[in-house]
Motif scaffolding. Structure first.
Motif, short mmCIF file in Angstrom:
data_model
loop_
_atom_site.label_atom_id
_atom_site.label_comp_id
_atom_site.label_asym_id
_atom_site.label_seq_id
_atom_site.Cartn_x
_atom_site.Cartn_y
_atom_site.Cartn_z
N UNK A 107 0.82 -1.20 0.00
CA UNK A 107 0.00 0.00 0.00
C UNK A 107 0.87 1.26 0.00
N UNK A 108 1.97 1.22 0.74
CA UNK A 108 2.89 2.36 0.76
C UNK A 108 3.51 2.58 -0.62
N UNK A 109 3.94 1.51 -1.23
CA UNK A 109 4.57 1.59 -2.55
C UNK A 109 3.57 2.08 -3.60
N UNK A 110 2.32 1.68 -3.49
CA UNK A 110 1.30 2.11 -4.45
C UNK A 110 1.19 3.63 -4.48
N UNK A 111 1.19 4.27 -3.32
CA UNK A 111 1.08 5.73 -3.26
C UNK A 111 2.27 6.40 -3.92
N UNK A 112 3.46 5.85 -3.74
CA UNK A 112 4.66 6.39 -4.37
C UNK A 112 4.62 6.15 -5.88
N UNK A 113 4.25 4.95 -6.27
CA UNK A 113 4.23 4.58 -7.68
C UNK A 113 3.23 5.44 -8.46
N UNK A 114 2.11 5.75 -7.86
CA UNK A 114 1.14 6.57 -8.57
C UNK A 114 1.73 7.93 -8.93
N UNK A 115 2.44 8.53 -8.00
CA UNK A 115 3.06 9.82 -8.29
C UNK A 115 4.10 9.71 -9.41
N UNK A 116 4.87 8.65 -9.39
CA UNK A 116 5.89 8.46 -10.42
C UNK A 116 5.24 8.24 -11.79
N UNK A 117 4.17 7.46 -11.83
CA UNK A 117 3.51 7.17 -13.10
C UNK A 117 2.81 8.42 -13.67
N UNK A 118 2.23 9.22 -12.79
CA UNK A 118 1.63 10.47 -13.27
C UNK A 118 2.71 11.39 -13.82
N UNK A 119 3.84 11.42 -13.16
CA UNK A 119 4.96 12.24 -13.64
C UNK A 119 5.44 11.73 -15.00
N UNK A 120 5.46 10.43 -15.19
CA UNK A 120 5.83 9.86 -16.48
C UNK A 120 4.86 10.31 -17.57
N UNK A 121 3.58 10.39 -17.23
CA UNK A 121 2.57 10.86 -18.19
C UNK A 121 2.92 12.27 -18.66
N UNK A 122 3.22 13.14 -17.71
CA UNK A 122 3.53 14.53 -18.06
C UNK A 122 4.86 14.65 -18.82
N UNK A 123 5.86 13.88 -18.42
CA UNK A 123 7.14 13.94 -19.11
C UNK A 123 7.03 13.42 -20.54
N UNK A 124 6.21 12.40 -20.72
CA UNK A 124 6.00 11.87 -22.07
C UNK A 124 5.30 12.89 -22.93
N UNK A 125 4.28 13.54 -22.38
CA UNK A 125 3.59 14.58 -23.13
C UNK A 125 4.54 15.73 -23.47
N UNK A 126 5.35 16.12 -22.49
CA UNK A 126 6.30 17.22 -22.72
C UNK A 126 7.23 16.91 -23.88
N UNK A 127 7.66 15.66 -23.96
CA UNK A 127 8.58 15.26 -25.03
C UNK A 127 7.89 15.31 -26.39
N UNK A 128 6.60 14.96 -26.44
CA UNK A 128 5.87 15.03 -27.71
C UNK A 128 5.59 16.47 -28.11
N UNK A 129 5.46 17.35 -27.12
CA UNK A 129 5.21 18.76 -27.41
C UNK A 129 6.44 19.44 -27.99
N UNK A 130 7.61 18.98 -27.58
CA UNK A 130 8.88 19.57 -28.04
C UNK A 130 9.76 18.47 -28.63
N UNK A 131 9.45 18.03 -29.84
CA UNK A 131 10.20 16.92 -30.44
C UNK A 131 11.66 17.22 -30.71
#
Length: 297
Positions: A107-131
Motif C-alpha cells: 500500500x505504501x509503494x502504491x502511493x509512491x508509484x502513482x506519483x511516479x507514473x503520473x509524472x511519467x505521463x507529463x514527461x512523455x507529453x512534454x517530449x511530444x510537445x517539443x520533439x
C-alpha cells in the motif's frame, strides 16, 4: 539521443501503458487510501481497509454505477497504471490477500508509484510537445530516470520521497510550458494557483494561459478557448466545459476531465477519453459559445 527517444510518435504510442489495467491489479485503489464521507464518497474508510464494494476477485461490485451510488471520487480516480506495476512487477504477481505480510509495504509503494507514473505521463507529453529543441535531451534523461525508479524494489520505493522528486522535476515542466504557450502568445498570462472558483469565464480567450494549480471548481468555462493553456494540477471539479476547446491544452489528465462536466461540443486531447457522464448532445449554451470560440481562432 537514442532512436527510441528521437521519435515522439513512439512516445505517444506508449501513453496507453500509463493507464490503469484493473484486471492486472489487486484492487489497490480500493484498499490503500482512506475515504472520508463526503460528496465524493458515501462512507468513511480507513487506509488499508478494503472498501465494502470490493469483490473477492478484486473487481468493484458497483463499478458501473459509482456516481449514482455516491462514489464520484472513485469514478474520477486514475492510477496511471501504478496498480498493475506494483502488483505484477514490484511484487511479482503477489497480492495482499494471499500474502498479508506484504500488505503494508504494498500500500505504501502504491502511493509512491502513482506519483511516479503520473509524472511519467507529463514527461512523455512534454517530449511530444517539443520533439526537437534544447530541452529534448533533458526531458529524455528525466523520463528515463523516472522509468528506472518505477522498477525499483519495494524497500527502495517505500523509502523514496516522491513529493520531493516531483518538485525537482517541476521546473523542467514549467520551462516546457513557457515554450509551448509562447507559440500562441508572445507574453502568455500566468494565473498559476489563481482562485477562480465559480468564475464566469464563459467564452473566455484563455489561449496560452498558465492555469497550473488554479482553482476552477464550478467555473463556467462554456465555449472557452484553452488552446495551449497549461492545466497541470488545475482543479476542474464540476467545472462547466460545455463547448470548450481543450483539444490542444497541455498537461491535462483524465481525472481532471472526469471531474468536470462537458458535452458533445467539448473538444479534448486525442490521448484522453470523453467521460461517460458527459452529455452526448450539444447543449444550446455549449453550441453558441463554441461558435464564438471558433470565430476567434
Amino acid at each position: 539521443m537514442s532512436d527510441r527517444t528521437d521519435d515522439p510518435a513512439h512516445l505517444v504510442g506508449e501513453r496507453p501503458d500509463l493507464r490503469a489495467d484493473c484486471g492486472r491489479c489487486a484492487g489497490l485503489c480500493c484498499v490503500a487510501p482512506a475515504f472520508t464521507a463526503s460528496a465524493d464518497f458515501a462512507m468513511d474508510k480507513p487506509a488499508g481497509q478494503p472498501c465494502r464494494n470490493l469483490l473477492a476477485d478484486f473487481r468493484c461490485s458497483i463499478h458501473d454505477s459509482l456516481r449514482e451510488r455516491g462514489f464520484a471520487g472513485c469514478a474520477v480516480f486514475d492510477c496511471f497504471g501504478a496498480g498493475q506495476q506494483v502488483t505484477q512487477v514490484t511484487f511479482g504477481g503477489r497480492d495482499w490477500r494471499e500474502s498479508p505480510e506484504i500488505a503494508t509495504s504494498m500500500f505504501t509503494v502504491f502511493a509512491v508509484m502513482r506519483q511516479l507514473r503520473e509524472l511519467l505521463w507529463h514527461l512523455t507529453e512534454a517530449r511530444t510537445l517539443l520533439p526537437a529543441c534544447p530541452l529534448s535531451d533533458e526531458l529524455d534523461r528525466a523520463r528515463e530516470r523516472t522509468e528506472r525508479l518505477t522498477g525499483a524494489d519495494p524497500d527502495e520505493l517505500a523509502a523514496f520521497d516522491a513529493t520531493a522528486y516531483r518538485q525537482e522535476i517541476g521546473p523542467l515542466l514549467t520551462r516546457v510550458s513557457e515554450v509551448v504557450r509562447a507559440e500562441v502568445r508572445d507574453s502568455a498570462p500566468d494565473r498559476k494557483g489563481a482562485d477562480l472558483i465559480e468564475a464566469n469565464l464563459q467564452g473566455a480567450d484563455l489561449r496560452g494561459t498558465g492555469l497550473r494549480g488554479a482553482y476552477l471548481l464550478g467555473a463556467d468555462l462554456r465555449g472557452a478557448n484553452l488552446c495551449k493553456a497549461d492545466l497541470l494540477g488545475a482543479d476542474l471539479r464540476v467545472a462547466d466545459l460545455r463547448g470548450a476547446f481543450l483539444a490542444e491544452s497541455i498537461f491535462l489528465t483524465q481525472p481532471q476531465l472526469d471531474a468536470a462536466n462537458g458535452d458533445a461540443a467539448t473538444t479534448i486531447p486525442s490521448s484522453l477519453t470523453r467521460p461517460r457522464h458527459w452529455s452526448a448532445s450539444v447543449t444550446p449554451a455549449g453550441s453558441a459559445t463554441a461558435r464564438r470560440r471558433r470565430r476567434r481562432r
